[in-house]
Structures are given as structure tokens and as C-alpha cells.
Scaffold this active site. Structure first.
Site, PDB file in Angstrom:
ATOM      1  N   ARG A  35       0.896  -1.122   0.141  1.00 41.14           N
ATOM      2  CA  ARG A  35      -0.021  -0.172  -0.073  1.00 41.14           C
ATOM      3  C   ARG A  35       0.987   1.312  -0.131  1.00 41.14           C
ATOM      4  NH1 ARG A  35      -3.065   2.886   4.871  1.00 41.14           N
ATOM      5  NH2 ARG A  35      -3.813   4.631   3.637  1.00 41.14           N
ATOM      6  N   ASN A  49      -7.521   1.813  10.003  1.00 44.04           N
ATOM      7  CA  ASN A  49      -6.349   1.891  10.809  1.00 44.04           C
ATOM      8  C   ASN A  49      -6.393   1.724  12.182  1.00 44.04           C
ATOM      9  OD1 ASN A  49      -5.149   2.367   8.065  1.00 44.04           O
ATOM     10  ND2 ASN A  49      -4.738   4.498   8.473  1.00 44.04           N
ATOM     11  N   TYR A  99      -4.449   1.992  15.779  1.00 45.34           N
ATOM     12  CA  TYR A  99      -2.947   2.162  16.369  1.00 45.34           C
ATOM     13  C   TYR A  99      -3.505   2.065  18.024  1.00 45.34           C
ATOM     14  CZ  TYR A  99      -0.668   3.459  12.300  1.00 45.34           C
ATOM     15  OH  TYR A  99       0.137   3.455  11.359  1.00 45.34           O
ATOM     16  N   HIS A 129      -2.926  10.733   0.641  1.00 43.76           N
ATOM     17  CA  HIS A 129      -2.313  10.769   2.047  1.00 43.76           C
ATOM     18  C   HIS A 129      -1.964  12.055   2.538  1.00 43.76           C
ATOM     19  CE1 HIS A 129      -1.061   7.460   4.742  1.00 43.76           C
ATOM     20  NE2 HIS A 129      -0.494   8.583   5.381  1.00 43.76           N
ATOM     21  N   GLU A 156      -7.289   8.417   6.332  1.00 46.72           N
ATOM     22  CA  GLU A 156      -7.599   9.277   7.797  1.00 46.72           C
ATOM     23  C   GLU A 156      -7.894  10.776   7.534  1.00 46.72           C
ATOM     24  OE1 GLU A 156      -4.236   8.762  10.465  1.00 46.72           O
ATOM     25  OE2 GLU A 156      -3.935   6.780  10.246  1.00 46.72           O
ATOM     26  N   GLU A 185      -3.605  -0.155   8.339  1.00 45.75           N
ATOM     27  CA  GLU A 185      -2.149   0.178   9.001  1.00 45.75           C
ATOM     28  C   GLU A 185      -2.309  -0.330  10.511  1.00 45.75           C
ATOM     29  OE1 GLU A 185      -1.271   4.547   9.125  1.00 45.75           O
ATOM     30  OE2 GLU A 185      -1.911   4.645   7.186  1.00 45.75           O
TER      31      GLU A 185
HETATM   32  O1  IFM Z   1       2.728   7.864   9.594  1.00 44.07           O
HETATM   33  C1  IFM Z   1       1.217   7.858  10.091  1.00 44.07           C
HETATM   34  C2  IFM Z   1       0.544   7.888   8.857  1.00 44.07           C
HETATM   35  O2  IFM Z   1       0.943   8.523   7.666  1.00 44.07           O
HETATM   36  C3  IFM Z   1      -0.824   7.732   8.926  1.00 44.07           C
HETATM   37  N1  IFM Z   1      -1.292   6.742   9.749  1.00 44.07           N
HETATM   38  C4  IFM Z   1      -0.495   7.190  11.245  1.00 44.07           C
HETATM   39  C5  IFM Z   1       0.765   6.701  10.995  1.00 44.07           C
HETATM   40  C6  IFM Z   1       1.701   6.641  12.296  1.00 44.07           C
HETATM   41  O3  IFM Z   1       1.626   8.167  12.980  1.00 44.07           O
END
Ligand code: IFM
Length: 468
Positions: free
Chosen positions: A86, A303, A305, A130, A175, A378
Site C-alpha cells: 500500500r 487503521n 493504533y 495521503h 485518515e 495500517e
Molecule cells: O505515519 C502515519 C501515517 O501517515 C498515517 N497513519 C498513522 C501513521 C503513524 O503516525
């Protein structure tokens, strides 16, 4: 440490059949060559040149030099054994200035990258946006201006015409929540606007851009599937009382729901009565816009995290979760509380794989039959890696993070068709306002020499992928 750290093969055995494993990057974070091949500046070129914006004072003019070294990076991916890569197309490289026709040199670059991927048996997954809005569009207001949505659709059309025969999956936006919150509300990302709740108009325009871009791609008969990527953070109140629960609900709306609901359900969420004024720009929007935003999708990108815990009362400092300072933060009546029970990444983000499972359940529960197949587009972690005297990098914490999150992803969630996971990131890159301070890569990049060195996490994933 993860139970799977020494047993990648055993974890591989749990991967559902056909589960896609990929790695991800983004143009501005890896390409460099910002003044080559006819590319024009984006909002991030401008932002990173302003004093004090980037934690280590660095810029992305060279980044990981992927523009010149993509062939070497494709070899790294092939040796790793991933199914998909990706990457993002740089809008100002494909369409300089954000208007007019395609830039031949830009198209040629992505042609070479896509063809190298296909030759290596790796499926190309392209994100259209992006975060690198062409600067001339920002002069007209960027995503606060409705016209940007139409300009984005024009660019999508150019991309669809150029690469539609070979791209396996298209992601319109990456995002939009981060763009609105960090870029237009808090001013810690480009374009550096501090509009707080007035920034919410940029939500609507990004989503409208998404809908128009889907239509544009479909009109060119692209062969690949089309989706969008949102970042989801499950939200919980720090205390179980009415006020804190209400703030947590508002944060969930701001961070998650206003981005996912219109795309998947064709409407904005019901705003809590007392907070309605804050969301005025998303109330009474035209039904025709909602219809455009609510396009049938082939997949949905998520995504993940970390989770977010919300406490009542203003923050004690003006720091965002990424450690950037924003005056707007301290004016809020709620704050982002800590997760002392979890270890943290280099950014200070809680490492909580259980909440990936919560995210999947949230989605299944909220969107039910409206949810197309899902890919985690992600997931990953930054840590301060140490290079041993023999040159090796034993990033045990990152390896463990990936193992535990993959275990959750392989398990999936009832009612949700989870089809893949993309590791952020293939290699260390330029982490926006944190500059080169936060490293997320499976592969270390020495930013002085551009030498690539696979870390332990790369070798571990390689073993997992080889034993599938
Ligand atoms: O690096 C970023 C990415 O560009 C978008 N999602 C979160 C990642 C980590 O912060």
C-alpha cells in the site's frame, strides 16, 4: 513480551485462508525528490518549512529516497514475502498544482513502481490522498472549500485512467480524521489551521471528495476494488459518571463516527443535544451530498493504533497524543487520559491489542450489513531502535506489538469479514510533525546514507509469511 515472539510459524497457522498481508507507506513520508519530475509543492512542503513546526527541524525533501530507490524497496518486499504494497500517489506529482492534466514524469514514476510490484508478484494498493494537498488549492481554502472535492475527483479520474488497468485496490482518502483534527482544528499538521470545531466543514468536503472520487474511478472502469481508510480509536470514559461519559461520546463522534457513518450509512450521527452547536456545520447538510458520500464500496480500510480514554476537565498541558503543542487543546473541557496499565510506544501510545478486537466489534455492531469486507490498512509502532555493533537491530518490542495485533486480526470478529492487515511501515520514514524522531519501519533506514537494514521484526514477519 508476546507469546508469539518465538513462534511465528505457529501464529501463521492461525491466519485465515486468503488473508492478505501487506506493508504500507505514503508518498510524502518516503519519496523525497520533492522538486523533481515536475512535482509542485503541497501543503506539507509549506508547513515543514515554517520554523518550529517539525520536532527535530528536519524536512521530507529526501525522506527515504523511495523515488530513486523504489526498485531496491520492491526487492525487500519480495524477500519479505508480502502479498500487497500500500503506497500513496502524490497528488502534486500526478497533477501539479492540483488542476489540469496529468504530469507525464509523475505518471512514469508510478508506472515503473506498479510494474516492478507486479513483476515481483505483489499487489499494488494505491491511496489517492495521503495528506499532500497541492498548495494552490490550499490558497483557495483547501478542504475548507467545497471546490477542493471536485478538484480531487478530477485528479482521481487522471489516476484511474493512468493506472486503472493494474491497481488491485484503490483507497480514496487516508485518515480524514487526522487531516481535520491535526491539520485544521489543532494546527499541528499542515495546513496548520487552528479552527477548532469550525474545522468540521473540512470533514464534509473530504467525504464529498471521497464520494466524487469513487464515481470518477468507476467511470474509468478501474479493474481494482475501491474503498476508503479511516483511523478508528475505540473511546471509553476515564470515569463512569454522566459528564465523563458524555465527553467520551462527543470524542467518539469527532474522531470516529462523523467519518464512518456518512460513508457506510449515508448520514451523520445523531449529535448529543447539548453539543449540537459544535456540530452545526454537519447538521442540515444536503441529502444529495450524503447520497454522493454514501457510495457502494468494495472494501473498507481501518487503521488501528490505540484506544482513547477521555477524562472530564481541561488538559493539564497543551500536548496532542503525538507530543505536538497546540493552544487549542488546553481550551477543551475534556482531556485525553493515560493508560497506566499498558506499556507504551515511542510516541507514548498505549500498546493495547485487545482494543483492536474492540474496534472490530465496534464496526461489526455499528454497521452490520452495511459494512463491506474490511482490511486493516495500517497498524504498527514507533520505537527508538538501537543498532548493535554488528549492525543488527533487535526491535523486540515492535516484533511483539505486531505478533499480538496479528493474533487479534487472525481471530477476527463475528459479523465482520476481515481480509487483511498492512504493517505501518515497510521502512523508517518521515513521521510528519515528529520528523525522523519516530521510527515505524520493519526496515531501518539510515537517513544519512539511505542504507536499508532489515530489523528483527522484518525477519520475524518473513518467517511467518514463509510458513503460511
Ligand atoms: O505515519 C502515519 C501515517 O501517515 C498515517 N497513519 C498513522 C501513521 C503513524 O503516525
Amino acid at each position: 513480551m508476546s507469546d508469539w515472539l518465538h513462534e511465528p510459524q505457529a501464529l501463521a497457522a492461525r491466519a485465515p485462508a486468503g488473508f492478505t498481508m501487506g506493508v504500507a507507506t505514503a508518498a510524502f513520508q518516503v519519496e523525497g525528490a520533492i522538486r523533481e519530475g515536475g512535482r509542485t509543492p503541497s501543503t506539507w512542503d509549506t508547513f515543514m518549512a515554517q520554523p518550529g513546526r517539525i520536532a527535530d527541524g528536519s524536512d521530507a525533501s529526501v525522506a527515504a529516497d523511495h523515488y530513486h530507490r523504489f526498485a531496491e524497496d520492491v526487492v525487500l518486499m519480495k524477500e519479505l514475502g508480502v502479498d500487497a504494497y500500500r503506497f500513496s500517489l502524490s497528488w502534486p506529482r500526478v497533477q501539479p498544482g492540483g488542476t489540469g492534466g496529468a504530469n507525464k514524469a509523475g505518471i512514469d514514476f508510478y508506472d515503473r513502481l506498479i510494474d516492478a510490484l507486479l513483476a515481483a508478484g505483489i499487489a499494488p494498493v494505491a491511496t489517492l490522498f495521503h495528506w499532500d494537498t497541492p498548495e494552490p488549492l490550499q490558497h483557495k481554502g483547501g478542504w475548507m472549500t467545497r471546490d477542493t472535492a471536485s478538484r480531487f475527483a478530477d485528479y482521481a479520474l487522471l489516476a484511474g485512467e493512468a493506472f486503472g488497468d493494474r491497481i488491485d485496490k484503490w483507497i480514496t482518502l487516508n485518515e480524514p480524521a487526522t487531516v481535520t483534527l491535526n491539520g485544521y482544528a489543532l494546527g499541528v499538521h499542515a495546513p496548520g489551521a487552528t479552527l477548532m470545531f469550525d474545522s468540521l466543514l473540512s470533514v464534509h468536503h473530504q467525504l464529498l471528495g471521497h464520494g466524487l472520487a469513487v464515481q470518477a474511478l468507476r467511470s474509468t472502469n478501474v479493474k481494482g476494488g475501491i474503498g476508503i481508510t479511516n483511523v478508528h480509536s475505540p473511546v471509553e470514559p476515564a470515569k463512569d459518571n454522566i459528564k465523563t461519559r458524555a465527553y467520551a461520546e462527543v470524542f467518539d463522534i469527532i474522531h470516529n463516527r462523523i467519518f464512518a457513518d456518512p460513508v457506510l450509512l449515508g448520514r451523520y450521527p445523531k449529535f448529543p443535544f447539548l453539543a449540537r452547536k459544535l456540530f452545526k456545520q454537519l447538521i442540515d447538510v444536503d441529502d444529495a451530498d450524503l447520497k454522493t458520500i454514501h457510495q457502494p464500496l468494495d472494501f473498507y480500510g481501518l487503521n488501528y493504533y490505540m484506544p482513547t480514554r477521555i477524562g472530564s476537565g481541561p488538559p493539564t498541558n497543551d500536548m496532542t497524543p503525538d507530543g505536538a503543542s497546540s493552544q487549542g487543546i488546553s481550551q477543551l473541557p475534556f482531556h485525553i487520559a493515560g493508560w497506566p496499565e499498558y506499556p507504551t510506544t515511542g510516541f507514548g501510545w498505549p500498546i493495547a491489542p485487545e482494543y483492536l478486537a474492540v474496534s472490530l466489534r465496534d464496526y461489526a455492531h455499528r454497521y452490520k450489513d452495511h459494512l463491506p469486507p474490511v482490511y486493516i490498512t495500517e497498524g504498527g509502532a514507533s520505537f527508538a531502535d538501537v543498532t548493535a555493533p554488528d549492525g543488527s537491530i533487535d526491535d523486540e518490542k515492535r516484533t511483539s506489538y505486531l505478533a499480538d495485533h496479528l493474533a487479534v486480526a487472525f481471530e477476527g470478529a463475528p459479523g465482520l469479514d476481515l481480509r487483511g492487515y498492512f504493517v505501518w511501515s515497510l521502512m523508517d520514514n518521515w513521521e510528519w510533525a515528529a520528523g525522523f524522531r519516530e521510527r515505524f519501519g520493519l526496515v531501518r533506514v539510515d537517513f544519512d546514507t539511505q542504507e536499508r537494514t532489515p530489523k528483527r521484526s522484518y525477519r520475524w514477519l518473513q518467517q511467518l509469511l514463509r510458513s503460511r
